[in-house]
Design an enzyme around this catalytic site. Structure first.
Site, PDB file in Angstrom:
ATOM      1  N   GLU A   1       0.822  -1.193   0.000  1.00  0.00           N
ATOM      2  CA  GLU A   1       0.000   0.000   0.000  1.00  0.00           C
ATOM      3  C   GLU A   1       0.866   1.257   0.000  1.00  0.00           C
ATOM      4  O   GLU A   1       1.934   1.272   0.598  1.00  0.00           O
ATOM      5  CB  GLU A   1      -0.912  -0.003   1.243  1.00  0.00           C
ATOM      6  CG  GLU A   1      -1.707  -1.297   1.343  1.00  0.00           C
ATOM      7  CD  GLU A   1      -2.543  -1.442   2.617  1.00  0.00           C
ATOM      8  OE1 GLU A   1      -2.769  -0.436   3.307  1.00  0.00           O
ATOM      9  OE2 GLU A   1      -2.959  -2.574   2.895  1.00  0.00           O
TER      10      GLU A   1
ATOM     11  N   GLU B   1     -10.134   5.780   2.427  1.00  0.00           N
ATOM     12  CA  GLU B   1     -10.661   5.014   3.546  1.00  0.00           C
ATOM     13  C   GLU B   1     -10.615   5.909   4.780  1.00  0.00           C
ATOM     14  O   GLU B   1      -9.650   6.665   4.966  1.00  0.00           O
ATOM     15  CB  GLU B   1      -9.803   3.761   3.787  1.00  0.00           C
ATOM     16  CG  GLU B   1     -10.274   2.926   4.971  1.00  0.00           C
ATOM     17  CD  GLU B   1      -9.398   1.684   5.233  1.00  0.00           C
ATOM     18  OE1 GLU B   1      -8.677   1.244   4.320  1.00  0.00           O
ATOM     19  OE2 GLU B   1      -9.442   1.177   6.359  1.00  0.00           O
TER      20      GLU B   1
END
Ligand SMILES: *[C@@H]1O[C@H](CO)[C@@H](O)[C@H](O)[C@H]1NC(C)=O
Ligand SMILES: *[C@@H]1O[C@H](CO)[C@@H](O)[C@H](O)[C@H]1NC(C)=O
Ligand SMILES: *[C@@H]1O[C@H](CO)[C@@H](O)[C@H](O)[C@H]1NC(C)=O
Length: 413
Positions: free
Chosen positions: A217, A328
Site C-alpha cells: 500500500e 478510507e
C-alpha cells in the site's frame, strides 16, 4: 482480650500492607509498557545518523547510511546485496532517464516539508525519527507502526465493514496484475477524533481478506495516532498475513529496502491542494521486477524510493489479484451519529476539479510488463451518503475518478 486486640491490629496492618502491595501491582500492570521496552524499541528503530535535519513540523529526519537501514535487521536480508535499480521498468510512456535526474529539475515539484531545512547526503536514506511519545500513543510497543488487526471480511462488495472502516474506491480484480500507476491530488482532510484517520492510497493485494491477505500500500494519510499530529504524510504499508503479525508502515519494521536519499516515508507532504486554489498531486507507480521479483516504488515520476523484496510475500511473490485506488476513513463515533471525519478534500465528487479529490491516469501493469488502462473498473462505497466515488474517462486524464465527502451531513446523520 489483649491478645485478640493485638492480633486485630496486626491483621489490619497486614491488610493495609496487602492493599498497598495490590495497588502497586495493579498500577504497574496498568502502565502500558515499561519505559525500558520503549527505549529498547527506539534504539532498534532509530539508526545512527550521519546528519539530522529538523523540520518545521517538529519531525527530525535522520540521514542513515543506506547499509544501516532497518531492512537489514531482517534475518533474510543479512546477506542481501542491495539492488540500486530495477532490472526492468514497466513499458509505458516512460523514459528511464527521467529517474534520478539532476536535482535542479526536481526543485519546483511537490515534495516534503523537511526539504526546506536541508537534504540528506548521497548513500544515506532519510528516516523520520521515532520519538518516545510516538510509541507511547500505540496500544503496545509491539503494535507500534502497525494497523490494528481486524477482519476485513471482503467488505468491498458485501455490506458494511463491522469495524467502522468506510471506503470509497475503484478496483479491478479477476486477473493477474504486476503493478499499478496513478496520480492523486493531496489534501488535508479533517479528522474528528485522534484515533480516527483519513487515507487515500493504492492497494495491491492477493490472498484472502482477514486470513492471509498480502498487501502493498502507498499513498497519503492523516493519522494522528501514528504521527501525533494532523499533517498529511506520505506512507507505505505492507503485510503478508492480513495485518496480523507481519508488516508495518514505512520503515517501522524490517522489510522495505529504501534507496532514495530524497524522500522520507512518513514525512509531511508540501504543498497541499486547496479548495478553489492550486492543485498539487503526487504520482505513485508500483511494479514487480519481472527478473528479481521485487516490488518497486517510484514516487513523483522520478524518485525511485526502493522495493519490497519478493520473499516478504506468499501470493504477491507471484502476482496481485486485486488492485484498489481510493479513500478510507474510520468512523469511531458512538451514539448513532456519523463522524465528521472527511475523506479526500471533504467535498463530494460532483463538485469537480479544484474542489473534489481525484485519482487520474489509473493504470495497471499486465503480464507482459506493460502499463495499460485496466479493463472493467468497478467501484465500491460502504455508505454512499457519506463518501462517494464517481468514475470517468477522457483523453487527458485517462481513467479517473473523483471520490470523498464530508462525513456527517444531512444525508449521513
Ligand atoms: C549469510 O552468509 C554467511 C556467511 O557466508 C552464512 O553463514 C549465513 O548462513 C548466511 N545467512 C543467510 C540468511 O543466508
Ligand atoms: C504513470 O502515470 C503518470 C500520469 O499519472 C504518467 O505521467 C507516467 O508516465 C506513468 N508512468 C509510466 C511508467 O508510464
Ligand atoms: C475472517 O473472515 C473470514 C471470512 O469472513 C473468515 O473465513 C475467517 O475465519 C475470519 N478470520 C478471523 C481471524 O476471524
Amino acid at each position: 482480650m489483649v491478645l485478640s486486640l493485638t492480633m486485630g491490629e496486626h491483621v489490619s496492618r497486614w491488610r493495609r500492607l496487602m492493599i498497598v502491595f495490590l495497588a502497586l501491582m495493579i498500577g504497574l500492570s496498568c502502565a502500558k509498557e515499561f519505559p525500558k521496552d520503549v527505549r529498547k524499541h527506539l534504539k532498534r528503530l532509530n539508526k545512527p545518523a550521519v546528519k539530522s535535519i529538523k523540520s518545521k513540523d517538529g519531525d527530525v529526519i535522520d540521514c542513515v547510511h543506506i547499509s544501516q537501514q532497518p531492512a537489514f535487521d531482517h534475518p533474510y536480508l543479512k546477506n542481501h546485496t542491495i539492488q540500486l535499480r530495477p532490472t526492468f521498468y514497466p513499458l509505458g510512456l516512460f523514459v528511464e532517464s527521467k529517474v534520478a535526474s539532476s536535482p535542479s529539475e526536481k526543485s519546483n515539484s511537490i515534495s516534503q516539508l523537511w526539504h526546506l531545512n536541508g537534504r540528506c547526503p548521497e548513500n544515506t536514506i532519510p528516516i523520520r525519527r521515532t520519538m518516545e511519545d510516538d510509541i507511547l500513543r500505540a496500544s503496545s510497543v509491539k503494535r507500534y507502526g502497525r494497523k490494528k488487526h481486524r477482519n476485513i471480511s471482503q467488505p468491498r462488495s458485501v455490506g458494511p465493514d463491522q469495524n467502522g472502516h468506510e471506503h470509497a474506491i475503484a478496483y479491478v480484480k479477476g486477473d493477474k496484475y504486476y503493478g499499478a500507476n496513478t496520480t492523486m491530488n493531496v489534501w488535508q482532510p479533517k479528522v474528528q477524533q485522534r484515533n480516527e484517520f483519513s487515507v487515500s492510497q493504492i492497494w495491491i493485494m492477493a490472498g484472502s481478506f482477514g486470513v492471509d491477505l498480502n498487501s502493498i500500500e502507498a499513498g497519503w494519510q492523516v493519522l494522528p495516532e501514528l504521527y501525533g499530529d494532523s499533517n498529511t504524510r506520505l506512507f507505505t504499508y505492507w503485510t503478508s498475513d492480513a495485518y496480523q503479525s507481519t508488516g508495518c508502515y514505512n520503515l517501522l519494521c524490517s522489510g522495505f529496502v529504501q534507496i532514495s536519499s530524497e524522500i522520507a516515508m512518513g514525512a509531511t507532504i508540501f504543498p497541499l491542494s486547496g479548495y478553489l486554489g492550486p492543485q498539487y498531486d503526487i504520482n505513485i507507480l508500483v511494479w514487480k521486477d519481472p527478473e528479481e521479483g521485487n516490488w518497486w516504488m517510484l514516487f513523483g515520476n522520478k524518485y525511485l524510493l526502493g522495493y519490497w523484496p519478493s520473499f516478504l510475500f506468499s501470493y504477491l511473490a507471484d502476482s496481485a489479484s486485486i488492485i484498489e485506488w481510493g479513500g478510507e476513513i474510520v468512523n469511531l463515533e458512538s451514539g448513532g451519529q456519523h463522524t465528521t471525519t472527511e475523506m479526500g478534500s471533504g467535498h463530494f465528487p460532483e463538485e469537480g476539479y479544484g474542489k473534489s479529490s481525484y485519482f487520474n491516469n489509473i493504470q495497471i501493469v499486465d503480464g507482459s510488463n506493460t502499463l495499460r488502462a485496466p479493463k472493467g473498473i468497478d467501484t465500491f462505497t460502504d455508505h454512499s451518503n457519506c463518501y462517494v466515488v464517481k468514475t470517468g474517462d477522457n483523453g487527458d486524464w485517462g481513467n479517473y475518478f473523483y471520490y470523498g465527502g464530508p462525513g456527517r451531513n444531512p444525508e449521513c446523520p
